[in-house]
Each structure stands twice: as structure tokens, then as C-alpha cells.
Design an enzyme around this catalytic site. Structure first.
Site, short mmCIF file in Angstrom:
data_model
loop_
_atom_site.label_atom_id
_atom_site.label_comp_id
_atom_site.label_asym_id
_atom_site.label_seq_id
_atom_site.Cartn_x
_atom_site.Cartn_y
_atom_site.Cartn_z
N ARG A 125 16.08 -27.82 -44.65
CA ARG A 125 15.95 -27.08 -43.39
C ARG A 125 16.70 -27.81 -42.29
O ARG A 125 17.35 -27.22 -41.44
CB ARG A 125 14.47 -26.89 -43.00
CG ARG A 125 14.31 -26.33 -41.59
CD ARG A 125 12.93 -25.73 -41.29
NE ARG A 125 11.84 -26.49 -41.84
CZ ARG A 125 11.43 -27.68 -41.40
NH1 ARG A 125 12.02 -28.26 -40.38
NH2 ARG A 125 10.42 -28.30 -41.97
N TYR A 155 23.24 -4.49 -29.13
CA TYR A 155 22.76 -4.18 -30.48
C TYR A 155 21.25 -3.89 -30.47
O TYR A 155 20.49 -4.59 -29.79
CB TYR A 155 23.08 -5.37 -31.41
CG TYR A 155 22.53 -5.19 -32.79
CD1 TYR A 155 23.12 -4.31 -33.68
CD2 TYR A 155 21.40 -5.89 -33.21
CE1 TYR A 155 22.61 -4.12 -34.95
CE2 TYR A 155 20.87 -5.70 -34.48
CZ TYR A 155 21.49 -4.81 -35.35
OH TYR A 155 20.97 -4.62 -36.59
N ASP A 164 27.84 -11.95 -28.16
CA ASP A 164 27.78 -11.49 -29.55
C ASP A 164 29.19 -11.04 -29.94
O ASP A 164 29.69 -10.03 -29.46
CB ASP A 164 26.76 -10.33 -29.64
CG ASP A 164 26.56 -9.84 -31.07
OD1 ASP A 164 27.48 -9.99 -31.89
OD2 ASP A 164 25.48 -9.28 -31.35
N LYS A 216 28.40 -8.80 -41.21
CA LYS A 216 29.42 -7.76 -41.03
C LYS A 216 30.80 -8.29 -41.45
O LYS A 216 30.98 -8.65 -42.58
CB LYS A 216 29.38 -7.30 -39.57
CG LYS A 216 27.97 -7.07 -39.02
CD LYS A 216 27.23 -5.92 -39.69
CE LYS A 216 25.74 -5.87 -39.37
NZ LYS A 216 25.40 -5.84 -37.95
#
Ligand SMILES: *Cc1c(COP(=O)(O)O)cnc(C)c1O
Length: 390
Positions: A58, A110, A182, A207
Site C-alpha cells: 500500500r 464529470y 482533470d 480511458k
């Protein structure tokens, strides 16, 4: 360190070269032609007095780290962070804010970011003002004594509105505000936000960066050392990290980013021009079209127009008929893949938005969004023509 791993080797090279020679393209230990997948949660500590660089996945995994350095290189930042999804990256970045803070956000942001801000962060007393960022006065007028950050998304989704990034960041700097952007639609191939003054660049790597509709991932990048330390603390503290396997898959996809973006963008330009002449299409949204209101600003800050074209067929019935008739694109949520994807915002990404609000933002019942893939554009156009004519 062998010559092959010397960072000097890539300094000053073109973007296309950096995509292939990013520092982890050859495994230092074995010469293997891709970064090893370190499928391990923890690391043996041979000398407890001298902890190793990696101690727990992590906090840091070598495969994820290769990806994080890769995106930092491509964006021209100094530190990258990989997350389990775009929303994991975005929500982690918003954790830089504290209770009582206020943030100014692109109104057609978004849908997931909108939900995070309006349904989750409100409970932590983080307040948002959504503004039409094509109008700089609206941005300036939104500032309050507790404003701490500005969050941009340009081109916006699905109507591809353009924000003047440098103008907003210049003003934000004068007012001591953090800026986040973004960059999912443009990718660092088309748009380099750090060069325009942005502090944190975010991606849904699901994407274009991954590009094959088979990975869910998010990335955050900064070029500021202090912000990098804070983001690292949040990434480790919140724990929404990307797995080693997904990190590897994402790097595999990113190597072809430029080849894919160039092809898809060329096709998208043709599609947008063709749609503008089509009798069954009432409006086309694409920053590359001569009549797009944000075209000049977009050209100033981006190297290309991207591969997403939205258009209006006039009614919900016509959109439904189109979606049921097309043969080639995937009819689905998402974008930015090798295969074309046709989405229907009114019933997919923006279904939760009240109809009046949707209409105010140009997201009508007849609006569809086409993410152009790598198929032959002639075939995509013929397919769409047949579907539009019914
Ligand atoms: C898809 C998307 C996101 C969210 O990313 P996930 O990987 O789906 O969590 C954020 N911003 C934009 C612009 C997107 O298209």
C-alpha cells in the site's frame, strides 16, 4: 545503474520516444522487456535497523512505482500516484481540503466528481460553487474568504466546453488557491497542464491512457515537492492504490498512447466535419470545428482536439433509434478505447441530473457522445449514416 537506466537518456527526447523509454522499459536485474509484476503485499526486511525502500505494497510497490514515475515523466511533473480508479484519484486529491473549505468547480464536471462534491464532501462541510468556466467573470465572482481550490475539466463532458487554463491558474495563484485539472479527455499527449500553471493533474486512466476498455485506474501528478508529500500521505493513508497487475496493464496500454491518439483524433476530426453536414444532426460539439466557441483558447493550450465528438439528433426517440441501429461502436458508458464507444448521457452519465438542469447544460435527450476508436473512419461513417437514416 547501466546506461540504459540513465535518466539522461530520455531528457530532451520527443513525447513519442518517452512513451517507450520511460525508465522501467527494461528490467534492471534481468533485462526483461517489460517491468516485472511484483505480486507481493510485503517485503522481507533483512536488516531491521535499515528499512528497505519498499516495506508494504500500500505504501509502495515497485510495479506501481514504475507507472507513477512514467506518468510524472509524461506530464512533466515530479511525482505521480496511481489509484484504483479515476474517482479514487480525484477523491484522494480533494482530501487535501479541510472542513470549512470552499472549492470552485467546472459546472459540467464529470458526473462522479459532481456526486463526490454534492453527496459526500458536503457531509464534511466542504462547500462547492459550480461555475461555467468558459466565462472567467463567473470564476472570479465565485471566490469567498474560505475558497481554497479551483477544479477544472477542459474540454468538459459531454458538451466539450473550453476553460482558459492559464487565465484561471494565473488568477488562482494571485489568490493563493490550489488548482487541479482533470486531463482525462486530452491526455498529456495533447495537453500539458503544468506548463499552464496547474498544481495537480488528475486522470481517469481507465480511458485513453489504458486505451483498451480492460483496466480501471486513476492517476494524480504534481510538480510541487510539498504537494507531492501531502498526496503521498493521503494515498498511503486512504489506501485506494492501484494493484501491481493493473499497474502493469496500464503501462502496457500507455506505450501506444500517441499512435492511438493520433489515429483517433484524425478520425474524430473527419467525423465531426461529416456530422456537421448531416441532415439528421442538429448540432455538433467538437473543439476542432471552426464554429466551436472555445476553439481559439483550446488551440492555445492543447496540441489537438481529442477523439470525443458529441452531437444532437433532435430527440430522445431518434437517439434511441440510432443507438439500437449502430453496428460498430460499443454502446456503453466510458470512452477512450481502441474500439469506438457511443454513449447516451441522458440515460448514462447524467441520468441522475434533473432534466431542466441537464437541458440548461446542453445535455438534451437527443445528445449522444461518440468516442472514436481505431476502426477505419469510412466504416464508422457508413455505419453511422445508415443508423441515422434509419
Ligand atoms: C471516467 C472519468 C472519470 C472517473 O474515472 P473512473 O476511472 O471511472 O473512476 C473522471 N473524469 C473523467 C473526465 C472521466 O471521463
Amino acid at each position: 545503474m547501466s546506461d540504459r537506466h540513465n535518466p539522461e537518456k530520455i531528457a530532451g527526447r520527443h513525447f513519442a520516444t518517452k512513451l517507450l523509454h520511460f525508465g522501467a522499459e527494461i528490467d534492471e536485474q534481468t533485462g526483461a522487456s517489460s517491468a516485472p509484476i511484483y505480486q507481493a503485499s510485503t517485503f522481507h526486511q533483512a536488516d531491521i535497523m535499515n528499512p528497505p525502500h519498499h516495506d508494504y505494497s500500500r505504501s509502495g510497490n515497485p510495479t506501481r512505482e514504475a507507472l507513477e514515475n512514467y506518468i510524472a515523466l509524461l506530464e512533466g511533473g515530479t511525482r505521480g500516484f496511481a489509484f484504483a480508479s479515476g474517482m479514487a484519484a480525484i477523491s484522494t486529491a480533494f482530501m487535501l481540503l479541510s472542513a470549512g473549505d470552499h472549492v470552485i468547480v467546472t459546472e459540467d464536471v464529470y458526473g462522479g466528481t459532481y456526486r463526490l462534491l454534492t453527496a459526500v464532501l458536503t457531509r464534511f462541510n466542504i462547500e462547492t460553487t459550480f461555475v461555467d468556466m468558459t466565462d472567467f467573470d463567473q470564476v472570479k465572482d465565485a471566490i469567498k474568504p474560505n475558497t481554497k481550490a479551483v477544479f477544472m475539466e477542459t474540454p468538459s463532458n459531454p458538451t466539450l466546453k473550453i476553460t482558459d487554463i492559464a487565465r484561471v491558474t494565473g488568477w488562482a495563484k494571485d489568490n493563493g488557491l490550489l488548482t487541479m485539472l482533470d486531463n482525462t479527455f486530452m491526455t498529456p499527449y495533447h495537453q500539458r497542464p503544468f506548463e499552464l500553471g496547474v498544481d495537480i493533474v488528475l486522470h481517469s486512466a481507465t480511458k485513453f491512457l489504458s486505451g483498451h476498455s480492460d483496466v480501471l485506474a486513476g492517476l494524480a501528478v504534481t510538480n510541487d515537492e510539498a504537494l507531492g508529500r501531502r498526496l503521498y500521505q493521503l494515498q498511503n493513508g486512504l489506501g485506494a492504490v492501484l494493484s501491481a497487475h493493473e499497474s502493469w496493464l496500464l503501462m502496457r496500454g500507455m506505450k501506444t498512447l500517441q499512435a492511438r491518439m493520433e489515429h483517433s483524433e484524425r478520425s474524430a476530426r473527419r467525423l465531426a466535419e461529416w456530422l456537421s453536414e448531416h441532415p439528421e444532426v442538429t448540432q455538433v460539439f467538437y473543439p476542432g470545428l471552426a464554429d466551436h466557441p472555445g476553439r481559439d483558447i483550446h488551440e492555445k493550450q492543447s496540441k489537438g482536439y481529442g477523439a470525443v465528438v458529441s452531437f444532437d439528433v433532435g430527440s430522445g426517440e431518434k437517439a434511441a433509434s440510432l443507438l439500437s441501429r449502430v453496428q460498430l461502436p460499443l454502446v456503453a458508458v466510458s470512452l477512450g478505447a481502441v474500439e469506438s464507444i457511443l454513449s447516451y448521457p441522458a440515460k448514462m452519465s447524467h441520468a441522475a441530473m434533473p432534466r431542466e438542469v441537464r437541458y440548461e447544460r446542453g445535455i438534451t435527450d437527443g445528445l449522444v457522445r461518440y468516442s472514436v476508436g481505431l476502426e477505419a473512419i469510412e466504416d464508422l461513417i457508413n455505419d453511422l449514416d445508415a443508423a441515422l437514416r434509419g
